[in-house]
Scaffold this motif. Structure first.
Motif, short mmCIF file in Angstrom:
data_model
loop_
_atom_site.label_atom_id
_atom_site.label_comp_id
_atom_site.label_asym_id
_atom_site.label_seq_id
_atom_site.Cartn_x
_atom_site.Cartn_y
_atom_site.Cartn_z
N PRO A 86 34.83 40.82 71.60
CA PRO A 86 33.67 40.94 72.46
C PRO A 86 33.59 39.73 73.37
CG PRO A 86 32.99 40.12 70.34
CD PRO A 86 34.47 40.37 70.26
N ASP A 87 32.53 39.67 74.19
CA ASP A 87 32.31 38.54 75.07
C ASP A 87 32.16 37.27 74.26
OD1 ASP A 87 31.55 36.82 77.04
OD2 ASP A 87 29.49 37.56 77.16
N CYS A 88 32.92 36.25 74.61
CA CYS A 88 32.91 35.01 73.86
C CYS A 88 31.95 33.99 74.45
CB CYS A 88 34.31 34.40 73.81
SG CYS A 88 35.40 35.27 72.69
N GLY A 89 31.07 34.39 75.33
CA GLY A 89 30.08 33.45 75.84
C GLY A 89 30.60 32.66 77.01
N ASP A 90 29.84 31.65 77.38
CA ASP A 90 30.10 30.85 78.55
C ASP A 90 31.12 29.77 78.26
OD1 ASP A 90 30.07 29.39 80.83
OD2 ASP A 90 28.02 28.62 80.59
N PRO A 91 32.35 29.88 78.79
CA PRO A 91 33.35 28.86 78.50
C PRO A 91 33.05 27.55 79.18
CG PRO A 91 34.21 30.41 80.11
CD PRO A 91 32.88 30.95 79.65
N GLY A 92 32.09 27.56 80.08
CA GLY A 92 31.74 26.33 80.77
C GLY A 92 30.80 25.45 80.00
N ASP A 93 30.33 25.90 78.84
CA ASP A 93 29.45 25.09 78.01
C ASP A 93 30.26 24.01 77.34
OD1 ASP A 93 27.69 23.97 76.27
OD2 ASP A 93 27.31 25.80 75.11
N SER A 94 30.26 22.81 77.91
CA SER A 94 31.11 21.75 77.39
C SER A 94 30.31 20.65 76.74
CB SER A 94 31.95 21.16 78.54
OG SER A 94 31.11 20.64 79.55
N SER A 95 29.02 20.90 76.45
CA SER A 95 28.21 19.87 75.82
C SER A 95 28.74 19.54 74.46
CB SER A 95 26.75 20.35 75.71
OG SER A 95 26.68 21.51 74.93
N GLU A 96 28.73 18.26 74.12
CA GLU A 96 29.23 17.81 72.83
C GLU A 96 28.07 17.60 71.88
OE1 GLU A 96 33.33 17.84 73.69
OE2 GLU A 96 32.21 17.57 71.84
N SER A 97 28.25 18.01 70.64
CA SER A 97 27.23 17.80 69.62
C SER A 97 27.89 17.82 68.27
CB SER A 97 26.16 18.90 69.69
OG SER A 97 25.26 18.79 68.63
N SER A 98 27.44 16.97 67.38
CA SER A 98 27.94 17.06 66.02
C SER A 98 27.39 18.32 65.38
CB SER A 98 27.51 15.83 65.21
OG SER A 98 26.10 15.76 65.13
N ASP A 99 28.09 18.83 64.39
CA ASP A 99 27.73 20.09 63.75
C ASP A 99 27.17 19.82 62.37
OD1 ASP A 99 27.51 22.57 62.68
OD2 ASP A 99 29.59 23.15 62.97
N PRO A 100 25.85 19.94 62.18
CA PRO A 100 25.29 19.71 60.86
C PRO A 100 25.86 20.63 59.81
CG PRO A 100 23.55 19.75 62.52
CD PRO A 100 24.81 20.22 63.18
N ALA A 101 26.38 21.79 60.23
CA ALA A 101 26.91 22.74 59.26
C ALA A 101 28.25 22.28 58.68
CB ALA A 101 27.09 24.11 59.90
N THR A 102 28.98 21.44 59.42
CA THR A 102 30.27 20.98 58.91
C THR A 102 30.43 19.48 58.99
OG1 THR A 102 31.26 21.32 61.09
CG2 THR A 102 31.44 23.13 59.52
N GLY A 103 29.55 18.81 59.71
CA GLY A 103 29.77 17.41 59.99
C GLY A 103 29.70 16.50 58.78
N GLU A 104 29.10 16.97 57.67
CA GLU A 104 29.00 16.13 56.49
C GLU A 104 30.32 16.03 55.73
OE1 GLU A 104 25.96 17.63 54.00
OE2 GLU A 104 24.33 16.96 55.27
N TRP A 105 31.22 16.94 55.95
CA TRP A 105 32.43 16.99 55.15
C TRP A 105 33.30 15.79 55.46
CZ3 TRP A 105 34.24 21.54 52.35
CH2 TRP A 105 33.23 22.51 52.23
N GLY A 106 33.72 15.06 54.43
CA GLY A 106 34.61 13.93 54.62
C GLY A 106 36.04 14.39 54.66
N THR A 107 36.92 13.60 55.26
CA THR A 107 38.29 14.03 55.47
C THR A 107 39.03 14.24 54.15
OG1 THR A 107 38.98 11.73 55.69
CG2 THR A 107 38.46 12.93 57.71
N ARG A 108 38.75 13.45 53.14
CA ARG A 108 39.43 13.65 51.86
C ARG A 108 39.06 14.98 51.25
NH1 ARG A 108 38.40 9.10 47.75
NH2 ARG A 108 36.31 9.23 48.62
N GLU A 109 37.78 15.35 51.35
CA GLU A 109 37.34 16.62 50.79
C GLU A 109 37.92 17.79 51.59
OE1 GLU A 109 35.32 14.01 51.37
OE2 GLU A 109 35.03 13.43 49.28
N ASP A 110 37.92 17.65 52.92
CA ASP A 110 38.55 18.68 53.76
C ASP A 110 39.98 18.88 53.34
OD1 ASP A 110 36.20 18.55 55.20
OD2 ASP A 110 37.06 17.45 56.88
N ASP A 111 40.72 17.79 53.27
CA ASP A 111 42.15 17.87 52.96
C ASP A 111 42.38 18.48 51.58
OD1 ASP A 111 42.64 16.70 55.39
OD2 ASP A 111 43.07 14.70 54.59
N ALA A 112 41.56 18.10 50.62
CA ALA A 112 41.75 18.62 49.26
C ALA A 112 41.51 20.12 49.20
CB ALA A 112 40.82 17.89 48.29
#
Length: 230
Positions: A15-41
């Motif tokens: 389906p339509d994937c939305g506005d590709p011009g939306d380039s605003s940067e923001s951290s993601d509270p839904a994933t931003g807490e994950w540390g790299t060691r936990e991600d990797d594991a």
């Protein structure tokens, strides 16, 4: 949907994937807490648990940690309902992200070897969690695995704004027992569970990190590991 490499890719109804011009940067509270060691594991275990093949990140957010972590060695596809997040994830995995809803995934049946849903099903009303798991089962190949974040208890937390984009987001969390029941009702076998400690607590105890037993008193969330029959 176009994919840039020549490895076999999942068939996606795009389906339509939305506005590709939306380039605003923001951290993601839904994933931003994950540390790299936990991600990797967790991703390392997924590579072992899942057969070779594509991985769907359902509710992929900004594409981290799953899309960027697995794209170098596996075909990946990300799905998210939020236009801004789709645009962000598309920069992490160009050509592999589509806007869609977890209750009606825009993928063909038997399309992927694994599904990840890290801190994403909790944004779906609890009355629709079984439908989400039915969709995971539909798009998974026989023997496919699913990693899904659930709560340590059941609770609901409405939020009026999400990621500075003004999009409403509901937090509806089921605990591991009810989530396991729903997964099993849709054909999965829940074969393991891993707890994640609060990121603040973990920062005070860096030696042990965030991964703990699912029933650990400091666990903030739980990742259920489930598999379909082969």
């Amino acid at each position: 949907m176009h994919f840039e490499d020549d490895r076999p890719q999942p068939s996606v109804r795009s389906p339509d994937c939305g506005d590709p011009g939306d380039s605003s940067e923001s951290s993601d509270p839904a994933t931003g807490e994950w540390g790299t060691r936990e991600d990797d594991a967790l991703l390392a275990r997924l590579r072992v648990d899942a057969a070779d093949g594509a991985v769907l990140d359902a509710g992929c957010g900004n594409g981290r940690p799953v899309l960027d972590g697995l794209a170098p060695d596996r075909p990946v596809v990300g799905v998210d309902a939020a236009t801004g997040q789709v645009a962000r994830a598309a920069r992490v995995a160009p050509g592999r992200v589509v806007q869609g809803n977890m209750t009606a995934l825009p993928l063909a049946s038997d399309a992927v070897a694994a599904v990840t849903a890290f801190r994403s099903v909790i944004h779906v009303p609890t009355s629709e969690h079984e439908t989400v798991y039915e969709e995971f089962a539909r798009v998974l190949q026989p023997g496919g695995v699913c990693y899904v974040t659930v709560g340590t208890e059941t609770r609901a937390e409405p939020s009026d704004a999400w990621l500075d984009g003004g999009e409403p987001m509901e937090w509806t969390v089921l605990g591991p027992d009810e989530s396991t029941r729903l997964l099993e009702a849709t054909g999965f076998d829940v074969y393991d569970a891993v707890g994640l400690r609060d990121s603040v607590d973990a920062s005070r105890d860096r030696a042990n990190g965030r991964l703990v037993d699912a029933d650990h008193p400091d666990a903030e969330t739980v990742v259920l590991l489930a598999r379909l029959p082969g």
